[in-house]
Design an enzyme around this catalytic site. Structure first.
Site, PDB file in Angstrom:
ATOM      1  N   HIS A   1       0.842  -1.194   0.000  1.00 33.10           N
ATOM      2  CA  HIS A   1       0.000   0.000   0.000  1.00 33.10           C
ATOM      3  C   HIS A   1       0.875   1.240   0.000  1.00 33.10           C
ATOM      4  O   HIS A   1       2.008   1.234   0.488  1.00 33.10           O
ATOM      5  CB  HIS A   1      -0.977   0.015   1.185  1.00 33.10           C
ATOM      6  CG  HIS A   1      -0.379   0.408   2.504  1.00 33.10           C
ATOM      7  ND1 HIS A   1      -0.086   1.709   2.859  1.00 33.10           N
ATOM      8  CD2 HIS A   1      -0.024  -0.336   3.578  1.00 33.10           C
ATOM      9  CE1 HIS A   1       0.404   1.750   4.080  1.00 33.10           C
ATOM     10  NE2 HIS A   1       0.473   0.516   4.542  1.00 33.10           N
ATOM     11  N   CYS A   2       0.342   2.303  -0.581  1.00 30.17           N
ATOM     12  CA  CYS A   2       0.988   3.603  -0.505  1.00 30.17           C
ATOM     13  C   CYS A   2       0.158   4.451   0.438  1.00 30.17           C
ATOM     14  O   CYS A   2      -0.541   3.934   1.296  1.00 30.17           O
ATOM     15  CB  CYS A   2       1.154   4.237  -1.878  1.00 30.17           C
ATOM     16  SG  CYS A   2      -0.387   4.581  -2.722  1.00 30.17           S
ATOM     17  N   ILE A   3       0.190   5.745   0.262  1.00 36.64           N
ATOM     18  CA  ILE A   3      -0.427   6.607   1.266  1.00 36.64           C
ATOM     19  C   ILE A   3      -1.956   6.646   1.180  1.00 36.64           C
ATOM     20  O   ILE A   3      -2.628   7.014   2.123  1.00 36.64           O
ATOM     21  CB  ILE A   3       0.154   8.032   1.153  1.00 36.64           C
ATOM     22  CG1 ILE A   3      -0.007   8.767   2.475  1.00 36.64           C
ATOM     23  CG2 ILE A   3      -0.449   8.804  -0.010  1.00 36.64           C
ATOM     24  CD1 ILE A   3       0.883   9.975   2.594  1.00 36.64           C
TER      25      ILE A   3
ATOM     26  N   ARG B   1      -3.805   4.091  -1.220  1.00 37.82           N
ATOM     27  CA  ARG B   1      -4.400   2.987  -1.971  1.00 37.82           C
ATOM     28  C   ARG B   1      -3.679   1.658  -1.786  1.00 37.82           C
ATOM     29  O   ARG B   1      -2.497   1.615  -1.490  1.00 37.82           O
ATOM     30  CB  ARG B   1      -4.462   3.356  -3.456  1.00 37.82           C
ATOM     31  CG  ARG B   1      -3.122   3.609  -4.089  1.00 37.82           C
ATOM     32  CD  ARG B   1      -3.258   4.360  -5.405  1.00 37.82           C
ATOM     33  NE  ARG B   1      -3.488   5.787  -5.191  1.00 37.82           N
ATOM     34  CZ  ARG B   1      -3.728   6.665  -6.156  1.00 37.82           C
ATOM     35  NH1 ARG B   1      -3.776   6.267  -7.409  1.00 37.82           N
ATOM     36  NH2 ARG B   1      -3.931   7.937  -5.876  1.00 37.82           N
TER      37      ARG B   1
END
Length: 634
Positions: free
Chosen positions: A25-27, A29
């Protein structure tokens, strides 16, 4: 789990867990790599409660969640049984700067065992204390059993590190354990005591080594690997690479047993012949080097380490010192490095005690009590991030007091003899094998001085009630006051764009927050507000800041730039830090990012948009620190 059902629905609609190669995951999504994207029910996911939208880019199937994506990710990993041993967006960690890769490696290897490592050291320390004050007989069974409990981990430390190191390097953890077991195999350890050496290598040098056995005619330098650190880590590093090589070339039908067999047959002899001796000599040199620096001036060394330890913790730099301390314990039986930072938790406790007594703000008083208790027991994060840093002066006085305490530790010659806990649990680690001496007495005096000094400085000069709005309230790892109107300035030089016109559907729809986009003309990102860094993604391409007034600002540099895995981005702050408006936060190579095929369009949004009336700037071009947004609480 709060998001268990959402996680189940997401996994089912990306084609099931058998269709997932990986998920990170990113910030904002979840980023899936799917075996077959055609199996995913994109329309169902887009209309699912809890999902903002779905995007496909760069070979990734992206399920946009929002700010709470870390919690959803944990549920997805748990429900799907995916591997979460590596850090989020782990691929980026392997390709960052050399320093970041080193820190990531060390933390990944030692973090899983730090709790039991500290517990074992505490048991050894208390056992030594009980003998010193006459409660236990060193020849008695109680002492022997307690000593075995405390000493077992340290003796067999290579086996635990073999597991964690192989896991960190992407190998099979049990292979790492077997390699370590061979290194501490009793029959091999006993050979040097059983007879005369065959001959001696490197005679007359600091590396002089008697040879007792040979391996197919090759001399084997037998070392003592119990309680060692560096040899098994290096061995695991090469073993993981060797295992991956054999996994590629050996047929699947015999891979299960031939891959580990060939890996062990090659790496263990290599470790005994080459890796082990070189690593052992390196660890001995490392230990001697730290002692040499300490001997130059214990007082200066103590002031430096004591004064900056909390700063090191904030930036993650302490991971470079922890293994040096552990190596000193295992190679020579004592260590000054971790001993010199002993006072920091007591100094912080003194500062927080002053805040708790003097503050008139109920929120600050409520937070101070548990933060004070945790500091005394060596857990400093709640006090540091929740109170001392937001109030500034208590943190500064903590550093000053800790530096003075560290200098006193150096003056008294206090060193640690076991790897114990922190705070009051570290006290027994100062007991010498010969009994109580100035190492322990000096440590207690320094801790008391550090606590009292920080208390006095904070109480009389901390300006605690100068501003009644200063008090923190809990909000994750950030601190905010009551919401108020604020002006958000531009973090970049560039051209202003409507958010709806950018290519990222999640931002363009406004689902992730209301704001604008900027097309940067310079590779520098400055703080658009004063506040606390609530999120800084490991790839440094996105940052979240919670302002003093409660607005949550997200700045995302470029479109899909997470795929650059941190390349071309350099952060000048870290999560949990206090930043001031106009402070340089991130530098990025704009030309290189464009040449790599990524757009630099940068959304600047207020993610808790429903709490505010948000007014956008009317301008085509803008300079850093020009007004950009106005937020007014509803």
């Amino acid at each position: 789990m709060k998001y268990e059902q959402l996680a189940k629905d997401i996994i089912a609609n990306v084609g099931g867990k058998e269709n997932v190669n990986s998920v990170v995951h990113c910030i904002t999504r979840l980023r899936f790599k799917l075996k077959d994207e055609k199996k995913a029910n994109t329309d169902v996911l887009k209309n699912m409660d809890g999902v903002v939208t779905v995007m496909k880019s760069g070979g990734q199937y992206q399920v946009v969640i929002g700010n709470h994506v870390p919690d959803v990710y944990k549920s997805v990993v748990a429900v799907g049984g995916f591997d979460s041993a590596q850090p989020v967006e782990a691929d980026s960690g392997e390709k960052g700067s050399l320093f970041n890769r080193f820190i990531d490696m060390i933390s990944g290897i030692f973090t899983p065992i730090l709790g039991v490592l500290a517990a074992s050291g505490m048991i050894k320390g208390f056992n030594a204390l009980f003998v010193a004050i006459g409660w236990l007989d060193e020849q008695g069974g109680t002492y022997e059993i307690l000593n075995a409990i405390g000493d077992a981990l340290f003796y067999f430390l290579p086996i635990l590190l073999g597991y964690t190191a192989m896991k960190k390097f992407g190998g099979t953890p049990f292979l790492g354990m077997v390699i370590a077991m061979a290194l501490v195999y009793p029959a091999l350890e006993a050979i040097p005591n059983a007879g005369e050496p065959l001959y001696t290598l490197f005679a007359g040098s600091m590396f002089e080594s008697p040879v007792y056995i040979e391996f197919f005619g090759i001399p084997v330098i037998l070392m003592t690997y119990s309680m060692s650190v560096i040899p098994i880590i290096l061995s695991a590093f090469f073993a993981a690479k060797l295992e991956r090589f054999f996994a590629r070339v050996i047929p699947d039908v015999v891979k299960m047993f031939l891959v580990p067999m060939f890996t062990l047959l090659i790496i263990i002899p290599l470790t005994f012949i080459i890796i082990g001796p070189i690593a052992t000599w390196a660890s001995q040199l490392l230990g001697q080097a730290t002692i040499w620096v300490y001997d130059l001036s214990p007082i200066i060394a103590g002031a430096f380490l004591g004064g900056f330890w909390l700063v090191f913790v904030m930036f993650g730099l302490h991971w470079g010192l922890v293994p040096i301390g552990i190596n000193n314990f295992t190679s020579q039986g004592w260590d000054p490095i971790l001993a010199l930072i002993f006072v920091h938790s007591f100094a912080l406790a003194g500062a927080i005690l002053a805040v708790w007594i003097k503050t008139k703000n109920s929120n600050t008083k409520t937070l101070s009590a548990p933060a004070l208790i945790s500091s005394i027991f060596g857990v400093t994060e709640p006090a540091m991030y929740g109170i001392a840093l937001p109030l500034k002066k208590p943190f500064i006085f903590t550093l000053i007091s800790s530096a003075i305490g560290g200098a006193m530790l150096g003056f008294f010659g206090s060193v640690g003899y076991v790897m114990g806990g922190l705070g009051i649990f570290q006290i027994p680690s100062f007991i010498s094998p010969d009994g109580i001496d100035m190492s322990l007495i000096g440590a207690i005096i320094a801790a008391v001085v550090g606590l009292v000094l920080a208390f006095v400085l904070t109480f009389f000069f901390g300006g605690i009630n100068k501003n009644q709005d200063e008090a923190p309230t809990e909000k994750g790892n950030t601190t905010i006051t009551n919401r108020k109107s604020e002006s958000i300035v531009s973090p970049l030089n560039g051209e202003v764009k409507n958010l709806a016109d950018i290519q990222d559907a999640a931002f363009a729809s406004g689902a992730l927050g209301k704001g604008v986009a900027i097309e940067p003309t310079e590779g520098k990102l400055f703080a658009p507000v004063s506040g606390t860094v609530s999120a800084l993604f490991p790839t440094n391409h996105a940052i979240g800041i919670t302002t003093d007034g409660g607005a949550e600002i997200l700045v995302h540099i470029g479109m899909d730039t997470v795929q650059l895995e941190g390349k071309y981005f350099t952060a000048h702050t870290t999560q949990g830090n206090r930043v001031e408006k106009g402070q340089l936060l991130i530098e990025f190579d704009a030309n290189a990012i464009k040449e790599a095929g990524f757009a630099l369009t940068t959304p600047v949004v207020v993610t808790n948009q429903y709490d505010y009336e948000i007014t956008l700037v009317e301008a085509d071009k803008i300079q850093s620190q020009d007004p950009l947004l106005e937020v007014i609480p509803k």
